[in-house]
Write an enzyme that holds these catalytic residues in place. Structure first.
Site, PDB file in Angstrom:
ATOM      1  N   GLU A   1      -0.667  -3.898 -13.137  1.00  9.21           N
ATOM      2  CA  GLU A   1       0.087  -3.751 -12.008  1.00  9.21           C
ATOM      3  C   GLU A   1       1.759  -3.245 -12.361  1.00  9.21           C
ATOM      4  O   GLU A   1       2.356  -4.183 -12.818  1.00  9.21           O
ATOM      5  CB  GLU A   1       0.154  -4.986 -11.310  1.00  9.21           C
ATOM      6  CG  GLU A   1      -1.249  -5.562 -10.892  1.00  9.21           C
ATOM      7  CD  GLU A   1      -1.278  -6.943  -9.669  1.00  9.21           C
ATOM      8  OE1 GLU A   1      -1.637  -6.531  -8.636  1.00  9.21           O
ATOM      9  OE2 GLU A   1      -0.343  -7.892 -10.007  1.00  9.21           O
TER      10      GLU A   1
ATOM     11  N   SER B   1       0.560  -1.367  -4.645  1.00 10.01           N
ATOM     12  CA  SER B   1       0.823  -0.565  -3.150  1.00 10.01           C
ATOM     13  C   SER B   1      -0.527   0.310  -3.163  1.00 10.01           C
ATOM     14  O   SER B   1      -0.579   1.423  -2.399  1.00 10.01           O
ATOM     15  CB  SER B   1       2.073   0.099  -3.122  1.00 10.01           C
ATOM     16  OG  SER B   1       2.890  -0.609  -3.060  1.00 10.01           O
TER      17      SER B   1
ATOM     18  N   GLY C   1       4.492  -3.987  -3.543  1.00  5.99           N
ATOM     19  CA  GLY C   1       5.319  -4.341  -2.487  1.00  5.99           C
ATOM     20  C   GLY C   1       6.427  -3.392  -2.049  1.00  5.99           C
ATOM     21  O   GLY C   1       7.182  -3.539  -0.993  1.00  5.99           O
TER      22      GLY C   1
ATOM     23  N   LYS D   1      -1.535 -13.897  -1.515  1.00  5.91           N
ATOM     24  CA  LYS D   1      -0.037 -14.400  -1.645  1.00  5.91           C
ATOM     25  C   LYS D   1       0.196 -15.662  -0.727  1.00  5.91           C
ATOM     26  O   LYS D   1      -0.710 -16.208  -0.287  1.00  5.91           O
ATOM     27  CB  LYS D   1       0.841 -13.406  -1.357  1.00  5.91           C
ATOM     28  CG  LYS D   1       0.526 -12.275  -2.614  1.00  5.91           C
ATOM     29  CD  LYS D   1       1.651 -11.100  -2.750  1.00  5.91           C
ATOM     30  CE  LYS D   1       1.147  -9.962  -3.620  1.00  5.91           C
ATOM     31  NZ  LYS D   1       2.159  -8.934  -3.936  1.00  5.91           N
TER      32      LYS D   1
ATOM     33  N   ASN E   1      -5.313 -10.247  -3.174  1.00  4.24           N
ATOM     34  CA  ASN E   1      -4.510 -11.461  -3.442  1.00  4.24           C
ATOM     35  C   ASN E   1      -3.410 -11.544  -2.007  1.00  4.24           C
ATOM     36  O   ASN E   1      -2.708 -10.594  -1.592  1.00  4.24           O
ATOM     37  CB  ASN E   1      -3.451 -10.958  -4.416  1.00  4.24           C
ATOM     38  CG  ASN E   1      -2.458 -12.098  -4.840  1.00  4.24           C
ATOM     39  OD1 ASN E   1      -2.448 -13.063  -4.125  1.00  4.24           O
ATOM     40  ND2 ASN E   1      -1.383 -11.615  -5.581  1.00  4.24           N
TER      41      ASN E   1
ATOM     42  N   GLU F   1       4.861 -11.509  -9.865  1.00 11.98           N
ATOM     43  CA  GLU F   1       5.613 -12.545  -9.181  1.00 11.98           C
ATOM     44  C   GLU F   1       5.665 -13.601  -9.986  1.00 11.98           C
ATOM     45  O   GLU F   1       6.749 -14.634 -10.055  1.00 11.98           O
ATOM     46  CB  GLU F   1       5.282 -12.800  -7.949  1.00 11.98           C
ATOM     47  CG  GLU F   1       5.121 -11.406  -7.028  1.00 11.98           C
ATOM     48  CD  GLU F   1       4.322 -11.238  -5.736  1.00 11.98           C
ATOM     49  OE1 GLU F   1       4.464 -10.365  -5.043  1.00 11.98           O
ATOM     50  OE2 GLU F   1       3.634 -12.226  -5.488  1.00 11.98           O
TER      51      GLU F   1
ATOM     52  N   HIS G   1       0.526 -12.899 -12.877  1.00 13.38           N
ATOM     53  CA  HIS G   1       1.012 -11.755 -11.807  1.00 13.38           C
ATOM     54  C   HIS G   1       2.519 -11.577 -11.915  1.00 13.38           C
ATOM     55  O   HIS G   1       3.105 -12.475 -12.220  1.00 13.38           O
ATOM     56  CB  HIS G   1       0.587 -12.334 -10.446  1.00 13.38           C
ATOM     57  CG  HIS G   1       0.957 -11.426  -9.405  1.00 13.38           C
ATOM     58  ND1 HIS G   1       2.169 -11.098  -8.763  1.00 13.38           N
ATOM     59  CD2 HIS G   1      -0.173 -10.657  -8.651  1.00 13.38           C
ATOM     60  CE1 HIS G   1       2.088 -10.118  -7.861  1.00 13.38           C
ATOM     61  NE2 HIS G   1       0.907  -9.855  -7.905  1.00 13.38           N
TER      62      HIS G   1
END
Length: 247
Positions: free
Chosen positions: A164, A210, A170, A12, A10, A96, A94
């Protein structure tokens, strides 16, 4: 026949044509494991360009799409548009999208259903936040997210589930192989109990949070971890090491 290992990258909100060309060229030069299904997800504006330059062993995915084919929804793209440029995958749900853009379980489920109906394959993301894990709510959160998706779809052949943990995205923190395996195992049992044993045995549950070239091999040894959805490391040379984690 076992579940085929799956590694998604991904990208992003990163990259331009020059960067993407260099990254793809780097991947072309690597001896990537032919037993792994590889998918990369560039920003939507570069989907068609990326599709035009990736080798045959790498598929392309959108990072998001909306729940209807067309209409007055400024800034959105539809599964029909993604299919029209020859792309076959999309990432939905996701963390985010959930936690930065406020997408609810119900909307994500509707988007997954429409994407599948439109002929896309879906990487459906689920995962808990740090405060939810610390409160012992991991199972409740990920099961609720799975239930929402399951309520809208009946066919799972073209779905990959990406677990996730939000606290590990991150941040440099990674769930230990044992922590990740524990959740994957519980998810598979949930799928067996709530959907079917066949789906539980066949569906790929991949880990994201990560993942790096350094920790991928240990994570890949766990029996219920069927691959990875990789963020930052997918735009670095170490992405090849993650793809080859089972070698």
């Amino acid at each position: 026949m076992g579940r085929k290992f799956f590694v998604g990258g991904n990208w992003k909100l990163n990259g331009d044509k020059k960067f993407i060309a260099e990254l793809v060229d780097c991947l072309k030069k690597c001896n990537l494991d032919s037993n792994v299904e590889i998918v990369v997800a560039p920003p939507s504006i570069y989907l068609e360009y990326t599709k035009s330059i990736v080798p045959a062993n790498i598929e392309v995915s959108a990072q998001n799409c909306y729940k209807i084919p067309k209409g007055a929804f400024t800034g959105e793209i539809s599964p029909a548009m993604i299919k029209d440029i020859g792309v076959d995958w999309v990432i939905l749900g996701h963390s985010e999208r959930r936690n930065v853009f406020g997408e609810q379980d119900s909307l994500i489920a509707e988007k997954v259903a429409h994407a599948l109906e439109s002929g896309l394959s879906v990487i459906a993301c689920i995962g808990e936040k740090l405060e939810e894990r610390e409160a012992g709510q991991t199972e409740a959160v990920v099961f609720q997210q799975m239930k929402a998706i399951a309520s809208k779809i009946g066919e799972w052949n073209n779905v990959v589930i990406a677990y996730e943990p939000v606290w590990a995205i991150g941040t440099g923190k990674t769930a230990s192989p044992q922590q990740a395996q524990e959740v994957h195992e519980k998810l598979r049992k949930f799928i067996k109990d709530e959907i079917s044993e066949k789906v539980a045995n066949e569906i790929r549950i991949i880990y994201g949070g990560s993942v790096t070239g350094a920790n991928a091999k240990e994570l890949a040894k766990e029996k219920d971890i069927d691959g990875f959805l990789v963020g930052g490391a997918s735009i670095k040379p170490e992405f090849a090491d993650i793809i080859n984690a089972k070698k």
